[in-house]
Design a protein around this motif. Structure first.
Motif, PDB file in Angstrom:
ATOM      1  N   GLU A 162       0.836  -1.189   0.000  1.00 24.95           N
ATOM      2  CA  GLU A 162       0.000   0.000   0.000  1.00 24.95           C
ATOM      3  C   GLU A 162       0.872   1.240   0.000  1.00 24.95           C
ATOM      4  OE1 GLU A 162      -2.303  -0.845   3.551  1.00 24.95           O
ATOM      5  OE2 GLU A 162      -4.016  -1.400   2.320  1.00 24.95           O
ATOM      6  N   VAL A 163       0.470   2.226  -0.787  1.00 26.03           N
ATOM      7  CA  VAL A 163       1.211   3.485  -0.887  1.00 26.03           C
ATOM      8  C   VAL A 163       0.286   4.620  -0.469  1.00 26.03           C
ATOM      9  CG1 VAL A 163       2.514   5.037  -2.390  1.00 26.03           C
ATOM     10  CG2 VAL A 163       2.557   2.575  -2.808  1.00 26.03           C
ATOM     11  N   PHE A 164       0.737   5.420   0.459  1.00 21.73           N
ATOM     12  CA  PHE A 164      -0.008   6.598   0.907  1.00 21.73           C
ATOM     13  C   PHE A 164       0.934   7.780   0.800  1.00 21.73           C
ATOM     14  CE2 PHE A 164      -1.250   9.685   4.104  1.00 21.73           C
ATOM     15  CZ  PHE A 164      -2.609   9.798   3.910  1.00 21.73           C
ATOM     16  N   ASN A 165       0.755   8.603  -0.241  1.00 20.02           N
ATOM     17  CA  ASN A 165       1.698   9.690  -0.508  1.00 20.02           C
ATOM     18  C   ASN A 165       3.114   9.115  -0.591  1.00 20.02           C
ATOM     19  OD1 ASN A 165      -0.372  11.523  -0.643  1.00 20.02           O
ATOM     20  ND2 ASN A 165      -0.147  12.231   1.444  1.00 20.02           N
ATOM     21  N   GLU A 166       4.032   9.553   0.282  1.00 21.24           N
ATOM     22  CA  GLU A 166       5.411   9.062   0.220  1.00 21.24           C
ATOM     23  C   GLU A 166       5.626   7.800   1.057  1.00 21.24           C
ATOM     24  OE1 GLU A 166       8.278  11.658   2.225  1.00 21.24           O
ATOM     25  OE2 GLU A 166       6.609  12.578   3.284  1.00 21.24           O
ATOM     26  N   PHE A 167       4.595   7.393   1.803  1.00 21.33           N
ATOM     27  CA  PHE A 167       4.761   6.269   2.723  1.00 21.33           C
ATOM     28  C   PHE A 167       4.343   4.948   2.074  1.00 21.33           C
ATOM     29  CE2 PHE A 167       3.824  10.040   5.307  1.00 21.33           C
ATOM     30  CZ  PHE A 167       5.006  10.103   6.038  1.00 21.33           C
ATOM     31  N   ILE A 168       5.084   3.896   2.425  1.00 18.83           N
ATOM     32  CA  ILE A 168       4.826   2.567   1.889  1.00 18.83           C
ATOM     33  C   ILE A 168       4.731   1.581   3.047  1.00 18.83           C
ATOM     34  CG2 ILE A 168       5.770   0.652   0.529  1.00 18.83           C
ATOM     35  CD1 ILE A 168       7.172   2.688  -1.228  1.00 18.83           C
ATOM     36  N   ARG A 169       3.781   0.678   2.960  1.00 20.37           N
ATOM     37  CA  ARG A 169       3.764  -0.450   3.872  1.00 20.37           C
ATOM     38  C   ARG A 169       3.350  -1.690   3.088  1.00 20.37           C
ATOM     39  NH1 ARG A 169      -1.476   0.081   7.942  1.00 20.37           N
ATOM     40  NH2 ARG A 169      -3.118  -0.099   6.380  1.00 20.37           N
ATOM     41  N   PHE A 170       3.734  -2.855   3.583  1.00 26.16           N
ATOM     42  CA  PHE A 170       3.250  -4.061   2.936  1.00 26.16           C
ATOM     43  C   PHE A 170       2.899  -5.125   3.948  1.00 26.16           C
ATOM     44  CE2 PHE A 170       7.909  -4.176   2.507  1.00 26.16           C
ATOM     45  CZ  PHE A 170       8.227  -5.400   3.094  1.00 26.16           C
ATOM     46  N   LYS A 171       1.956  -5.970   3.565  1.00 24.35           N
ATOM     47  CA  LYS A 171       1.448  -7.031   4.421  1.00 24.35           C
ATOM     48  C   LYS A 171       1.762  -8.366   3.766  1.00 24.35           C
ATOM     49  CE  LYS A 171      -2.424  -4.173   6.018  1.00 24.35           C
ATOM     50  NZ  LYS A 171      -3.894  -4.089   6.187  1.00 24.35           N
ATOM     51  N   LEU A 172       2.324  -9.272   4.554  1.00 27.69           N
ATOM     52  CA  LEU A 172       2.657 -10.602   4.069  1.00 27.69           C
ATOM     53  C   LEU A 172       1.666 -11.583   4.673  1.00 27.69           C
ATOM     54  CD1 LEU A 172       6.527 -10.349   4.553  1.00 27.69           C
ATOM     55  CD2 LEU A 172       5.219  -9.897   2.477  1.00 27.69           C
ATOM     56  N   ASN A 173       0.655 -11.931   3.893  1.00 30.19           N
ATOM     57  CA  ASN A 173      -0.397 -12.823   4.370  1.00 30.19           C
ATOM     58  C   ASN A 173      -0.017 -14.254   4.001  1.00 30.19           C
ATOM     59  OD1 ASN A 173      -2.800 -14.083   5.121  1.00 30.19           O
ATOM     60  ND2 ASN A 173      -3.796 -13.581   3.175  1.00 30.19           N
ATOM     61  N   GLY A 174       0.629 -14.940   4.937  1.00 34.10           N
ATOM     62  CA  GLY A 174       1.059 -16.302   4.665  1.00 34.10           C
ATOM     63  C   GLY A 174       1.552 -16.977   5.926  1.00 34.10           C
ATOM     64  N   ASP A 175       1.691 -18.294   5.867  1.00 29.53           N
ATOM     65  CA  ASP A 175       2.167 -19.052   7.016  1.00 29.53           C
ATOM     66  C   ASP A 175       3.536 -19.650   6.719  1.00 29.53           C
ATOM     67  OD1 ASP A 175       1.569 -21.052   5.194  1.00 29.53           O
ATOM     68  OD2 ASP A 175      -0.275 -21.668   6.217  1.00 29.53           O
ATOM     69  N   GLU A 176       3.927 -20.650   7.487  1.00 28.31           N
ATOM     70  CA  GLU A 176       5.246 -21.252   7.331  1.00 28.31           C
ATOM     71  C   GLU A 176       5.442 -21.877   5.961  1.00 28.31           C
ATOM     72  OE1 GLU A 176       8.098 -24.599   9.528  1.00 28.31           O
ATOM     73  OE2 GLU A 176       6.338 -23.791  10.565  1.00 28.31           O
ATOM     74  N   SER A 177       4.366 -22.387   5.368  1.00 24.41           N
ATOM     75  CA  SER A 177       4.493 -22.993   4.040  1.00 24.41           C
ATOM     76  C   SER A 177       4.873 -21.964   2.980  1.00 24.41           C
ATOM     77  CB  SER A 177       3.172 -23.668   3.644  1.00 24.41           C
ATOM     78  OG  SER A 177       2.143 -22.705   3.447  1.00 24.41           O
ATOM     79  N   VAL A 178       4.547 -20.693   3.230  1.00 25.80           N
ATOM     80  CA  VAL A 178       4.843 -19.622   2.275  1.00 25.80           C
ATOM     81  C   VAL A 178       6.185 -18.960   2.589  1.00 25.80           C
ATOM     82  CG1 VAL A 178       3.958 -17.540   1.148  1.00 25.80           C
ATOM     83  CG2 VAL A 178       2.358 -19.178   2.165  1.00 25.80           C
ATOM     84  N   PHE A 179       6.370 -18.557   3.829  1.00 27.21           N
ATOM     85  CA  PHE A 179       7.529 -17.736   4.191  1.00 27.21           C
ATOM     86  C   PHE A 179       8.484 -18.422   5.177  1.00 27.21           C
ATOM     87  CE2 PHE A 179       3.994 -14.627   3.424  1.00 27.21           C
ATOM     88  CZ  PHE A 179       4.487 -14.139   2.216  1.00 27.21           C
ATOM     89  N   GLY A 180       8.301 -19.707   5.412  1.00 24.89           N
ATOM     90  CA  GLY A 180       9.072 -20.410   6.433  1.00 24.89           C
ATOM     91  C   GLY A 180      10.562 -20.503   6.178  1.00 24.89           C
ATOM     92  N   LYS A 181      10.987 -20.349   4.918  1.00 28.91           N
ATOM     93  CA  LYS A 181      12.410 -20.490   4.596  1.00 28.91           C
ATOM     94  C   LYS A 181      13.071 -19.164   4.223  1.00 28.91           C
ATOM     95  CE  LYS A 181      11.883 -25.294   3.098  1.00 28.91           C
ATOM     96  NZ  LYS A 181      12.043 -26.270   1.988  1.00 28.91           N
ATOM     97  N   THR A 182      12.393 -18.065   4.503  1.00 30.46           N
ATOM     98  CA  THR A 182      12.945 -16.757   4.142  1.00 30.46           C
ATOM     99  C   THR A 182      14.036 -16.329   5.123  1.00 30.46           C
ATOM    100  OG1 THR A 182      11.233 -15.608   5.419  1.00 30.46           O
ATOM    101  CG2 THR A 182      10.787 -15.993   3.087  1.00 30.46           C
ATOM    102  N   VAL A 183      14.956 -15.517   4.614  1.00 26.29           N
ATOM    103  CA  VAL A 183      15.982 -14.888   5.450  1.00 26.29           C
ATOM    104  C   VAL A 183      15.949 -13.396   5.161  1.00 26.29           C
ATOM    105  CG1 VAL A 183      17.446 -16.942   5.507  1.00 26.29           C
ATOM    106  CG2 VAL A 183      17.792 -15.245   3.708  1.00 26.29           C
ATOM    107  N   GLY A 184      16.517 -12.598   6.072  1.00 25.84           N
ATOM    108  CA  GLY A 184      16.550 -11.154   5.866  1.00 25.84           C
ATOM    109  C   GLY A 184      16.202 -10.393   7.133  1.00 25.84           C
ATOM    110  N   LEU A 185      15.787  -9.155   6.965  1.00 27.54           N
ATOM    111  CA  LEU A 185      15.508  -8.267   8.098  1.00 27.54           C
ATOM    112  C   LEU A 185      14.375  -8.764   8.995  1.00 27.54           C
ATOM    113  CD1 LEU A 185      15.746  -4.687   6.528  1.00 27.54           C
ATOM    114  CD2 LEU A 185      17.332  -5.731   8.142  1.00 27.54           C
ATOM    115  N   LEU A 186      13.468  -9.568   8.436  1.00 30.55           N
ATOM    116  CA  LEU A 186      12.326 -10.030   9.222  1.00 30.55           C
ATOM    117  C   LEU A 186      12.701 -11.149  10.179  1.00 30.55           C
ATOM    118  CD1 LEU A 186       9.397  -9.970   6.641  1.00 30.55           C
ATOM    119  CD2 LEU A 186      10.207  -8.173   8.164  1.00 30.55           C
ATOM    120  N   GLY A 187      13.920 -11.677  10.056  1.00 27.92           N
ATOM    121  CA  GLY A 187      14.380 -12.704  10.973  1.00 27.92           C
ATOM    122  C   GLY A 187      13.991 -14.106  10.553  1.00 27.92           C
TER     123      GLY A 187
END
Length: 303
Positions: A162-187
């Protein structure tokens, strides 16, 4: 004496209403942020809801997973920018398979254009990414929403930016089967630990964590333009004023400045008045954006 008493009571009621308003806004924001990886304010929320502020300026790896969708792969990078005494997310890049979508906010509240690049082409036709349907909508002239539907591979799951003027946010709608193997800032998805690139060292200093996940030369480029700094140049560190006491106790914005800021984004005289009060209470013209969010998402609190 009666008039003085009446005036005093009115002042007390006003203070109570302002306090209640801020409390309600804070509660509403906390409720909205529970499912957000990145919220409207410059904060990141890890998989286990640990929340920390974005500090500094550079390109960062939000998440990376080479095994996403049976090997298609998923990368999400953010580009942060320093603006005065705060930092914010200027743009986000998402790569699925060979397709790259870059989305940028606009500091101009009157800008109704959707600022996005699909495979490095500005406002190219956007129907799907690596087979996943993408829908772009504009709920308001100054707002855009991008939804990547992962249902074909992960039923009921999606990624929303979602973009509101200069601001950005995003939502990750998923469980371990979707994002369980990700690495990065989210831990780490399972443990919630904010890990370094070696997958073992846990970093508790979030400035150090940001530096650790700066985009490296061998990683995909998700932005159509190169911006300083790029590795091996370090992320630019956020600098804060040393005289914090005066910042807290003294107003930093005049009524005239508040009126100018509010009038530049609002036309309705009543809303401008309310906006001026909101800005003066926050002692900073930057909170005009917060007022607009409040007006858009929780108008009942302004009645």
């Amino acid at each position: 004496h009666k008039q003085d008493t009446k005036n005093h009571i009115m002042k007390l009621l006003t203070l109570v209403l302002i306090t209640a308003l801020f409390a309600a806004v804070a509660a509403a924001n906390r409720k909205e942020e529970e499912a957000d990886a990145v919220d409207w304010e410059p904060h990141i929320t890890t998989w286990t809801n640990k929340r920390y502020a974005i500090q500094g300026q550079c390109d960062l790896v939000m998440l990376h997973d080479v095994e996403f969708a049976e090997g298609l792969g998923l990368d999400i990078h953010i580009r942060t920018k320093i603006a005065g005494v705060r930092s914010y997310i200027k743009s986000v890049g998402i790569k699925i398979g060979d397709d790259v979508l870059e989305i940028e906010g606009s500091p101009n509240p009157r800008d109704e254009d959707a600022l996005y690049w699909f495979n490095n082409e500005y406002q190219a036709k956007l129907a799907n990414m690596a087979g996943f349907p993408v829908m772009m909508t504009k709920p308001r002239p100054y707002k855009q929403q991008y939804n990547i539907d992962l249902d074909s591979k992960y039923p009921g799951k999606d990624i929303t930016i979602e973009v509101f003027n200069e601001f950005i946010r995003f939502k990750l709608n998923g469980d371990e089967s979707v994002f369980g193997k990700t690495v990065g800032l989210l831990g780490d998805y399972k443990t919630g630990k904010t890990l370094a690139r070696d997958g073992a060292s846990e970093l508790h200093d979030f400035v150090q964590l940001n530096d650790e996940w700066q985009v490296l030369p061998g990683e995909p480029r998700l932005f159509h333009q190169v911006a300083h700094p790029q590795f091996p140049h370090n992320c630019i560190r956020q600098e804060y004023p040393s005289e914090t006491k005066s910042m807290i106790s003294e107003p930093r914005v005049s009524v005239e400045e508040a009126e100018k800021s509010c009038s530049s984004v609002l036309d309705d005289a009543t809303l401008i008045k309310e906006c001026i009060s909101y800005v003066m209470a926050g002692r900073d013209s930057d909170v005009v954006g917060d007022f607009l969010l409040l007006k858009d998402y929780h108008p009942e609190l302004l009645l």
